[in-house]
Design a protein around this motif. Structure first.
Motif, PDB file in Angstrom:
ATOM      1  N   ASP A 165       0.847  -1.195   0.000  1.00 44.94           N
ATOM      2  CA  ASP A 165       0.000   0.000   0.000  1.00 44.94           C
ATOM      3  C   ASP A 165       0.880   1.241   0.000  1.00 44.94           C
ATOM      4  O   ASP A 165       1.766   1.389   0.846  1.00 44.94           O
ATOM      5  N   THR A 166       0.620   2.144  -0.928  1.00 44.98           N
ATOM      6  CA  THR A 166       1.416   3.367  -1.015  1.00 44.98           C
ATOM      7  C   THR A 166       0.826   4.484  -0.169  1.00 44.98           C
ATOM      8  O   THR A 166       1.483   5.497   0.087  1.00 44.98           O
ATOM      9  N   GLN A 167      -0.422   4.313   0.239  1.00 43.87           N
ATOM     10  CA  GLN A 167      -1.062   5.308   1.083  1.00 43.87           C
ATOM     11  C   GLN A 167      -1.405   4.695   2.434  1.00 43.87           C
ATOM     12  O   GLN A 167      -1.670   3.493   2.546  1.00 43.87           O
TER      13      GLN A 167
END
Lengths: 117, 116
Positions: free
Chosen positions: A55-57
């Motif tokens: 997950d980048t966020q």
């Protein structure tokens, strides 16, 4: 050695305050998940939120969100507008890929939170 | 949808006695986990199954603990000769395989064991 560390054994807040609970972990896996649970006084374990290493966020689920610092292998649970009903023990769990597509979980020792009215 | 059920909810034993814990996972969940949670500790994985197969039992004290899931549905955890150090809550959880993606675990209410 502990692979999942929750350094705060206890915590407290006042109604309406934002609460941050910390967790650090050790893993050599490229893909893994960190899950936060709350254990009620009855013993029931309630799922709150999870973050994967892909997950980048930072993930959010209602009043729960996380601050994920992948390079530091650290993740914090943030509870906004805390309420007395949020009292309980919060566990951080590391879930790593295991044999045949399964996931093997390792839990921290927990942080016991009291939210005062 | 019914949740994970466990029985009994409480057990009190003398040292040396045997006890069995029973878990009924959520229907359709292929993975089942047993945890031991001592007081003021986090859950510690004892064993987990995928269908009827044991995937990992490396943390199960094999000389006194055993676990089975013969039809890939219900599961039984047995302590052959209980010790005071076995005093803990025993949690069962289940999840549904998502093809290698992370799958949420659903927990039962636990069995609180006290060994005197």
């Amino acid at each position: 050695a502990q692979r999942v560390t929750q350094v705060q054994p206890t915590g407290s807040s006042q109604w309406g305050e934002e609460v941050t609970l910390d967790c650090s972990y050790e893993t050599s896996e490229y893909f893994y998940c960190i899950i936060w649970y709350r254990q009620l006084f009855s013993g029931e374990m309630v799922f709150l939120i999870y973050q994967t290493s892909f997950d980048t966020q930072n993930q959010r689920n209602g009043r729960y969100s996380v601050v994920f610092q992948k390079s530091l292998k650290s993740i914090s649970l943030v509870i906004s507008a805390s309420q007395p009903e949020d009292s309980g023990t919060y566990f951080c769990a590391l879930s790593e890929p295991h044999s045949g597509g399964n996931y093997k979980p390792t839990f921290g020792k927990g942080t016991s939170l009291v939210v005062h009215p | 949808e019914a949740g994970v059920t466990q029985s009994p909810r409480y057990a009190v034993l003398q040292e040396g006695q045997a006890v069995s814990f029973w878990c009924d996972p959520i229907s359709g969940h292929d993975t089942l986990y047993w945890y031991q949670q001592p007081r003021d500790q986090g859950p510690q994985l004892l064993v987990y199954f995928r269908d009827e197969a044991v995937i990992d039992n490396s943390q199960l004290p094999s000389d006194r603990f055993s676990a089975v899931r013969p039809k890939g549905t219900n599961s039984t955890l047995k302590i052959q000769s209980a010790k005071q150090g076995d005093t803990a809550t025993y949690l069962c959880a289940s999840s549904h395989d998502r093809g290698g993606n992370y799958a949420e675990q659903f927990f039962g209410p636990g069995t609180r064991l006290t060994v005197l």
